[in-house]
Design a protein around this motif. Structure first.
Motif, PDB file in Angstrom:
ATOM      1  N   LEU A  16      10.740   6.646  -7.008  1.00  0.00           N
ATOM      2  CA  LEU A  16       9.391   6.065  -6.949  1.00  0.00           C
ATOM      3  C   LEU A  16       9.439   4.604  -6.515  1.00  0.00           C
ATOM      4  O   LEU A  16       8.635   4.162  -5.684  1.00  0.00           O
ATOM      5  N   SER A  17      10.382   3.830  -7.078  1.00  0.00           N
ATOM      6  CA  SER A  17      10.416   2.411  -6.717  1.00  0.00           C
ATOM      7  C   SER A  17      10.919   2.213  -5.291  1.00  0.00           C
ATOM      8  O   SER A  17      10.474   1.296  -4.595  1.00  0.00           O
ATOM      9  N   THR A  18      11.805   3.104  -4.821  1.00  0.00           N
ATOM     10  CA  THR A  18      12.262   3.021  -3.427  1.00  0.00           C
ATOM     11  C   THR A  18      11.098   3.313  -2.478  1.00  0.00           C
ATOM     12  O   THR A  18      10.895   2.601  -1.489  1.00  0.00           O
ATOM     13  N   ALA A  19      10.304   4.345  -2.795  1.00  0.00           N
ATOM     14  CA  ALA A  19       9.133   4.671  -1.968  1.00  0.00           C
ATOM     15  C   ALA A  19       8.170   3.487  -1.918  1.00  0.00           C
ATOM     16  O   ALA A  19       7.631   3.140  -0.857  1.00  0.00           O
ATOM     17  N   LEU A  20       7.969   2.825  -3.059  1.00  0.00           N
ATOM     18  CA  LEU A  20       7.056   1.677  -3.116  1.00  0.00           C
ATOM     19  C   LEU A  20       7.581   0.520  -2.259  1.00  0.00           C
ATOM     20  O   LEU A  20       6.818  -0.107  -1.506  1.00  0.00           O
ATOM     21  N   CYS A  21       8.880   0.252  -2.347  1.00  0.00           N
ATOM     22  CA  CYS A  21       9.465  -0.827  -1.538  1.00  0.00           C
ATOM     23  C   CYS A  21       9.392  -0.514  -0.045  1.00  0.00           C
ATOM     24  O   CYS A  21       9.201  -1.422   0.769  1.00  0.00           O
ATOM     25  N   ILE A  22       9.555   0.756   0.318  1.00  0.00           N
ATOM     26  CA  ILE A  22       9.439   1.133   1.740  1.00  0.00           C
ATOM     27  C   ILE A  22       8.021   0.844   2.231  1.00  0.00           C
ATOM     28  O   ILE A  22       7.826   0.276   3.306  1.00  0.00           O
ATOM     29  N   MET A  23       7.014   1.196   1.430  1.00  0.00           N
ATOM     30  CA  MET A  23       5.625   0.942   1.822  1.00  0.00           C
ATOM     31  C   MET A  23       5.344  -0.560   1.934  1.00  0.00           C
ATOM     32  O   MET A  23       4.580  -1.000   2.789  1.00  0.00           O
ATOM     33  N   GLU A  24       5.969  -1.350   1.057  1.00  0.00           N
ATOM     34  CA  GLU A  24       5.746  -2.796   1.080  1.00  0.00           C
ATOM     35  C   GLU A  24       6.405  -3.453   2.297  1.00  0.00           C
ATOM     36  O   GLU A  24       5.874  -4.414   2.854  1.00  0.00           O
ATOM     37  N   THR A  25       7.591  -2.943   2.693  1.00  0.00           N
ATOM     38  CA  THR A  25       8.318  -3.578   3.802  1.00  0.00           C
ATOM     39  C   THR A  25       8.008  -2.938   5.159  1.00  0.00           C
ATOM     40  O   THR A  25       8.137  -3.592   6.179  1.00  0.00           O
ATOM     41  N   CYS A  26       7.611  -1.672   5.166  1.00  0.00           N
ATOM     42  CA  CYS A  26       7.308  -0.959   6.425  1.00  0.00           C
ATOM     43  C   CYS A  26       5.949  -0.272   6.297  1.00  0.00           C
ATOM     44  O   CYS A  26       5.877   0.974   6.219  1.00  0.00           O
ATOM     45  N   PRO A  27       4.844  -1.051   6.209  1.00  0.00           N
ATOM     46  CA  PRO A  27       3.530  -0.447   5.929  1.00  0.00           C
ATOM     47  C   PRO A  27       3.048   0.546   6.990  1.00  0.00           C
ATOM     48  O   PRO A  27       2.156   1.341   6.729  1.00  0.00           O
ATOM     49  N   SER A  28       3.660   0.503   8.193  1.00  0.00           N
ATOM     50  CA  SER A  28       3.231   1.448   9.244  1.00  0.00           C
ATOM     51  C   SER A  28       3.828   2.845   9.039  1.00  0.00           C
ATOM     52  O   SER A  28       3.442   3.791   9.716  1.00  0.00           O
ATOM     53  N   CYS A  29       4.761   2.958   8.096  1.00  0.00           N
ATOM     54  CA  CYS A  29       5.405   4.264   7.818  1.00  0.00           C
ATOM     55  C   CYS A  29       4.438   5.240   7.171  1.00  0.00           C
ATOM     56  O   CYS A  29       3.511   4.846   6.475  1.00  0.00           O
ATOM     57  N   SER A  30       4.757   6.504   7.342  1.00  0.00           N
ATOM     58  CA  SER A  30       4.117   7.541   6.526  1.00  0.00           C
ATOM     59  C   SER A  30       5.197   8.028   5.557  1.00  0.00           C
ATOM     60  O   SER A  30       6.262   8.473   5.987  1.00  0.00           O
ATOM     61  N   VAL A  31       4.950   7.872   4.257  1.00  0.00           N
ATOM     62  CA  VAL A  31       5.971   8.215   3.248  1.00  0.00           C
ATOM     63  C   VAL A  31       5.504   9.385   2.392  1.00  0.00           C
ATOM     64  O   VAL A  31       4.366   9.408   1.927  1.00  0.00           O
ATOM     65  N   THR A  32       6.395  10.354   2.215  1.00  0.00           N
ATOM     66  CA  THR A  32       6.131  11.516   1.360  1.00  0.00           C
ATOM     67  C   THR A  32       7.240  11.611   0.312  1.00  0.00           C
ATOM     68  O   THR A  32       8.418  11.410   0.651  1.00  0.00           O
ATOM     69  N   ILE A  33       6.867  11.873  -0.943  1.00  0.00           N
ATOM     70  CA  ILE A  33       7.871  12.073  -2.004  1.00  0.00           C
ATOM     71  C   ILE A  33       7.955  13.561  -2.309  1.00  0.00           C
ATOM     72  O   ILE A  33       6.939  14.214  -2.561  1.00  0.00           O
ATOM     73  N   LEU A  34       9.170  14.079  -2.279  1.00  0.00           N
ATOM     74  CA  LEU A  34       9.423  15.494  -2.591  1.00  0.00           C
ATOM     75  C   LEU A  34      10.357  15.543  -3.792  1.00  0.00           C
ATOM     76  O   LEU A  34      11.424  14.929  -3.776  1.00  0.00           O
ATOM     77  N   SER A  35       9.954  16.252  -4.831  1.00  0.00           N
ATOM     78  CA  SER A  35      10.809  16.319  -6.012  1.00  0.00           C
ATOM     79  C   SER A  35      10.560  17.608  -6.777  1.00  0.00           C
ATOM     80  O   SER A  35       9.420  18.074  -6.856  1.00  0.00           O
ATOM     81  N   GLU A  36      11.635  18.133  -7.326  1.00  0.00           N
ATOM     82  CA  GLU A  36      11.507  19.341  -8.152  1.00  0.00           C
ATOM     83  C   GLU A  36      10.779  19.008  -9.455  1.00  0.00           C
ATOM     84  O   GLU A  36      10.050  19.822  -9.996  1.00  0.00           O
ATOM     85  N   GLN A  37      10.989  17.770  -9.951  1.00  0.00           N
ATOM     86  CA  GLN A  37      10.367  17.344 -11.212  1.00  0.00           C
ATOM     87  C   GLN A  37       9.691  15.992 -11.042  1.00  0.00           C
ATOM     88  O   GLN A  37      10.217  15.117 -10.351  1.00  0.00           O
ATOM     89  N   PHE A  38       8.553  15.834 -11.694  1.00  0.00           N
ATOM     90  CA  PHE A  38       7.901  14.531 -11.800  1.00  0.00           C
ATOM     91  C   PHE A  38       7.788  14.190 -13.292  1.00  0.00           C
ATOM     92  O   PHE A  38       8.042  15.032 -14.152  1.00  0.00           O
TER      93      PHE A  38
END
Length: 341
Positions: A16-38
């Protein structure tokens, strides 16, 4: 080129924190999180979430200190904001006590936490079995609140989250440009990492609101960490043990050990037992990798293997992983503009 599509595999504190940092540093990205468990079913939900670093033998100390400092600074700002309660982040003061005087007088993180000092003789009278100790104030993240707060922030940026077991990174190749592997102990199978092994942790979550200070035995095995609503009592470090079933004998042992440090815990109520598998290796795997299969390339960034120290360095390693994703995006853009020439 079109906005790069990034898939983050794993939804614990690292994913989750890696996804957040990616959005903060590369806002033009499209980010999807895939996980068996939340949350509340991740390994991070079992963790105590205390910011007291674990040492990784194969990682330079200055790198570990940087990760910890970035994480502490980030969480300290949240603890000083109106979001502190919802995010489950608070300051907690207490003691780390030693039966034998430690070889290392000052741990590498002593100037990052607040008010680090040797314990006084009067304080040590509380711990007759121990010779010396250190007093300081640090931060604690309560889970699941912190994970749910991260999820809320991610959803606000437009990130999609899907419950899905990823068995092979190549199954994501057709849909995503970059894969970020934050699978924790799941990386053992996902990328066949033989250097990764579980260290089983069993903890108790109890109701004892009168206990306000943390107490940690210097060996790191016995600890009392007060949260906002419950206290985490620990613990165990069982290498290569994959069992997620609570062991009643271990529960009694943990409770007895914690009561020897803080006798008032005899009155603790509503004892819940939790088990998690810490994803451990000699160093965090934080690197770019280009996989290839039949001439086809797949860009991967790994960020896993934090063992017992994930919460203490999660923001620092997430920022570094986001920088690696940025390098991957630059490489993709370079290759696409090269293709047009």
């Amino acid at each position: 080129m079109a906005a790069p599509k990034v898939a983050v595999v794993g939804a614990g504190v690292i994913g989750l924190s890696t996804a957040l940092c990616i959005m903060e540093t590369c806002p033009s990205c499209s980010v999807t999180i895939l996980s068996e468990q939340f949350s509340p079913n991740t390994t991070s939900d079992v963790a105590a979430g205390m910011l007291i670093p674990h040492t990784y033998p194969d990682t330079p100390i200055h790198v570990q200190k940087q990760w910890f400092k970035e994480t502490f600074t980030y969480l300290f700002a949240i603890s000083n904001s109106a979001e502190a309660s919802e995010a489950g982040i608070h300051l907690v003061s207490g003691w780390q006590v030693f039966r034998n005087t430690p070889k290392e007088e000052l741990p590498f993180w002593s100037d990052v936490v607040l008010g680090f000092r040797p314990m006084s003789k009067a304080e040590l009278q509380k711990f007759p079995q121990h010779q010396s100790g250190q007093a300081f104030t640090t931060l604690k993240c309560d889970c699941p609140p912190y994970l749910l707060w991260l999820e809320k922030r991610l959803k606000a940026t437009g990130i999609q989250m899907y419950t899905r077991k990823v068995a092979d990174l190549w199954e994501l190749h057709s849909k995503y440009d970059i894969i970020v592997n934050c699978a924790g102990i799941g990386a053992h199978q996902l990328v066949a990492d033989k250097k990764l092994f579980p260290i089983r942790g069993q903890v108790l979550k109890v109701h004892a609101p009168w206990v306000k200070n943390f107490i940690r035995d210097g060996d790191g095995l016995t600890y009392i960490y007060p949260g906002i609503h419950r206290i985490t009592l620990g613990g165990t470090r069982e290498k290569e043990n994959w069992s997620l079933s609570p062991d009643p004998g271990t529960t009694k042992d943990i409770f007895d050990r914690c009561c020897s440090l803080e006798p008032s815990l005899q009155g603790a109520q509503d004892i819940q037992v939790k088990v998690g598998l810490r994803p451990s290796r000699q160093c965090v795997r934080l690197q770019r990798e280009v996989l290839s299969q039949g001439g086809v390339k797949l860009l991967v960034v790994h960020n896993y293997g934090h063992g017992a120290g994930g919460f203490s360095v999660h923001r620092g390693t997430a920022k570094e992983a986001a920088c690696l994703v940025g390098e991957c995006i630059a490489a993709l853009q370079g290759s696409s503009s090269g293709a047009k020439l």
